[in-house]
Design an enzyme around this catalytic site. Structure first.
Site, PDB file in Angstrom:
ATOM      1  N   GLU A   1       0.822  -1.221   0.000  1.00  0.00           N
ATOM      2  CA  GLU A   1       0.000   0.000   0.000  1.00  0.00           C
ATOM      3  C   GLU A   1       0.852   1.265   0.000  1.00  0.00           C
ATOM      4  O   GLU A   1       0.622   2.191   0.780  1.00  0.00           O
ATOM      5  CB  GLU A   1      -0.961  -0.019   1.193  1.00  0.00           C
TER       6      GLU A   1
ATOM      7  N   ASP B   1      -8.175  -8.815   4.871  1.00  0.00           N
ATOM      8  CA  ASP B   1      -7.874  -7.622   5.669  1.00  0.00           C
ATOM      9  C   ASP B   1      -8.906  -7.411   6.772  1.00  0.00           C
ATOM     10  O   ASP B   1      -9.726  -6.499   6.662  1.00  0.00           O
ATOM     11  CB  ASP B   1      -7.826  -6.398   4.741  1.00  0.00           C
TER      12      ASP B   1
ATOM     13  N   GLU C   1     -11.983  -1.285  12.498  1.00  0.00           N
ATOM     14  CA  GLU C   1     -12.089  -0.670  11.173  1.00  0.00           C
ATOM     15  C   GLU C   1     -13.276  -1.205  10.369  1.00  0.00           C
ATOM     16  O   GLU C   1     -14.079  -0.435   9.851  1.00  0.00           O
ATOM     17  CB  GLU C   1     -10.777  -0.910  10.415  1.00  0.00           C
TER      18      GLU C   1
END
Ligand code: GCV
Length: 648
Positions: A267, A346, A374
């Site tokens: 990323e 993820d 998240e």
């Protein structure tokens, strides 16, 4: 930064206010009287026995607490033998003694009296770590609890709050923490330069008093960004020399430093691929630099192509970590720990266990979890992760005839922290259970989620039976409820892009992140036999996941592509399951809010109001998830709900 903070589960209350006798702490000279263990005992006993005369020494006393260090115990191990007249706690070192003292205090607080007990305990996992994603400017990536209490405007803060945090972590059994984001940006790039050494040394000293090793996330390309070199190629002698000098400098300024945490080739973070090298080259170069000082490199396995073409059905993000690291098994130095996320994607609400846990036989591996919610409701929704964490730890990788559970194969676990500068540290009081429980579970994984929650509730909220029962029920049902009204059957990625909050079923479908469900009018899910993913597991897992008749319902759409009319093991069709679970999940959220209201007057006002406000948002959001996801699949499939409910 908000300086006000709650003491959380370390708010010692009187245990026996009427006891006016003498209570003595006794310890031989090999025990540090100024050390954390003895100090904690004094703090606790002074609060628990407010009228007692607390003394040090051998003279007669009604209550006697002995602390000692015993060579026959491992460093972090301890032994407690206690009865109504006090206790003897022996640790393998100051650290073991500290864990023993915390355990003893936990037991007497839970029992409400000086109980009889005998226990010998050593932590199951040697490394029990928290990863903070705090940025130097004071913001926190994926932080849902306010701002950082480690950083403010580029400065590292070490104050009373830091000390209390270290105490909290130690009491839960955590022994390592990385304080800055793995995406190393802004001033954090320079954390490994002289200007930060004095504060780093202070922070590390506070941490180490509580048995916690400080880690720093570093930029792999620091030789360029910090050192001004032209390359960060791990096989270049100048790069290696630069890191050796850097490590020498850092460890002499901060001798108790644990090492570095690294996100590379991921990323946007640079890594060895930029130089045509592999991840063992990158990790080992750093490992050799920190080795003379006992340092370690925690190297993340979260490596994938984040610029994928959604039209490309052959590239599967789920395979990426495995394909990068499996060929490197046995190539890593012994002071490298590969940190592998619990699932291959993820931190979705449901993922299969990462196949690397079974595969890496000659590499130290740590499992990585995400307490920061998240993808699980951002601490506005209640989502207790402990059952999921335990399920992962006890998952049988089938990689060898015996000792093949994840727990047997890893040397540690790390979790992305869910803390910030909010008064209760975790934004929502109930999210504190994830923080406490993660540490406790890594220490004593034989404890169930229920055991740990039970102890956390008592230590945090006292002995009110209704509070205990209600919180236990809500917390233990919360992960399933969240899964039900968001992404059932292992689908994942139905959330809004970037923020990852709220539903957007097409949000990630035509994007570059490798995150697809590929729902059309006839079918949904990914055939992961075709992508090669199922073959990454050994038998019989490979066969189990490959076959739509044996694949567990909760992971079906992760592994298989099936028509909406496919019948699950539950007897429902896939489409009916999607509808039902969204209605049921929402109803569960309604029930949580109702039960919470019954706690009015039984919980501290601040806790109650904070919970009520968050549950209101959970309800609004759960309804939105229910209606958007159901409408999406209804419109796509054209299939009505058997129960005739409105699907929009
Ligand atoms: C720190 C996910 C998150 C990112 C995070 C990344 C990681 O992709 O959305 O914010 O970056 O995981 O684990 O490195």
């Amino acid at each position: 930064m908000n300086k006000e903070y709650s003491k959380l589960w370390l708010d010692y209350r009187p245990l026996d206010p009427r006891f006016t006798g003498r209570a003595a702490i006794r310890c031989p000279s090999r025990v540090d009287r100024q050390g954390a263990a003895v100090k904690e005992l004094i703090t606790a006993l002074s609060a628990m026995l407010p009228a007692a005369e607390l003394t040090f020494g051998a003279d007669s006393a009604a209550l006697i607490f002995e602390c000692d260090i015993g060579d026959f115990l491992a460093e972090e191990e301890y032994m407690i033998s206690a009865d109504e007249r006090g206790a003897s706690v022996i640790g393998g070192s100051e650290k073991g003694l500290l864990y023993g003292v915390f355990d003893y205090l936990r037991m007497i607080r839970a029992a409400g009296s000086f109980v009889k007990m005998n226990k010998r305990c050593a932590p199951a996992l040697p490394l029990r770590m928290l990863d903070h994603w705090d940025n130097a400017d004071g913001t926190i990536e994926r932080g849902y609890s306010g701002d950082s209490f480690f950083f403010e405007n580029g400065r590292l803060i070490v104050d009373e709050r830091t000390e209390h945090y270290a105490r909290l972590l130690a009491s839960a059994g955590i022994n390592a923490a990385a304080v800055n984001n793995v995406n190393v940006r802004g001033d954090a790039v320079r954390l490994i330069t002289e200007e930060y050494y004095p504060e780093l040394a202070k922070l590390s000293a506070v941490f180490s008093r509580w048995g916690i090793a400080l880690y720093i996330s570093v930029d792999f390309s620091a030789p360029i960004s910090v050192g001004g070199l032209r390359t960060a190629d791990p096989l270049d002698v100048n790069t290696a020399y630069w890191w050796q000098q850097k490590a020498r400098e850092l460890f002499s300024a901060v001798p108790t430093l644990g090492g570095f945490l690294v996100k590379a080739d991921s990323e946007g973070q640079q890594g060895p691929y930029a130089y045509g090298r592999d991840h063992a080259d990158g990790a080992n170069m750093l490992a050799r630099a920190v080795k003379p000082y006992g340092g370690r490199i925690i190297w993340r396995a979260f490596v994938y192509n984040c610029a994928q073409d959604w039209r490309d059905e052959r590239t599967d993000r789920a395979c990426a970590g495995f394909k990068t690291f499996a060929p490197l098994d046995g190539h890593f130095d012994t002071n490298v720990i590969l940190q592998v996320k619990n699932g291959p994607m993820d931190f979705q609400v449901r993922e299969p266990v990462h196949p690397l846990f079974g595969e890496m036989k000659h590499t130290s591996v740590a499992a990585e979890f995400q307490l920061a919610q998240e993808y699980t409701g951002q601490q506005l929704h209640i989502c207790c992760l402990l059952p999921m964490i335990r399920e992962t730890l006890f998952f049988d990788t089938c990689s060898q005839p015996e000792h093949s559970r994840v727990l047997d194969r890893i040397s540690g676990a790390a979790a992305v922290s869910n803390t910030g500068d909010s008064f209760c540290w975790t934004g929502s009081e109930l999210a504190g259970a994830n923080l406490y429980g993660f540490g406790r579970m890594c220490f004593e994984p034989q404890l169930t989620a229920e055991d740990i929650l039970d102890e956390w509730i008592t230590l945090s909220f006292g002995n009110d039976e209704q509070v205990r029962e209600t919180l236990l029920y809500i917390l233990l049902s919360s992960h399933k409820a969240y899964e039900d009204y968001t992404a059932p059957l292992g689908m994942g990625w139905l959330c809004k892009p970037n923020t990852h909050y709220g539903p957007d079923p097409l949000g990630y479908e035509f994007d570059r992140w490798g995150t697809y469900h590929r729902a059309d009018r006839d079918a949904v899910g990914i055939d992961r036999c075709k992508t090669g993913y199922t073959s990454l597991y050994p038998s019989p897992l490979r066969e189990l996941y490959s076959d739509i008749d044996t694949c567990p319902d909760e992971l079906l759409l992760f592994f298989c592509r099936v028509p909406y009319t496919h019948i699950l093991h539950s007897g429902k069709t896939v489409i009916q399951h999607i509808y039902d679970s969204h209605f049921d999940g929402y109803e569960q959220a309604v029930e949580f809010a109702r039960l919470w209201e019954e706690l009015e007057g039984r919980l501290d006002r601040r806790v109650y109001e904070n919970g009520r406000k968050r549950l209101k948002e959970q309800l609004r959001s759960a309804r939105e998830w229910r209606d958007i996801i159901n409408a999406f699949f209804h419109r796509l499939s054209g299939i009505e709900d058997e129960k005739g409910r409105e699907l929009y």
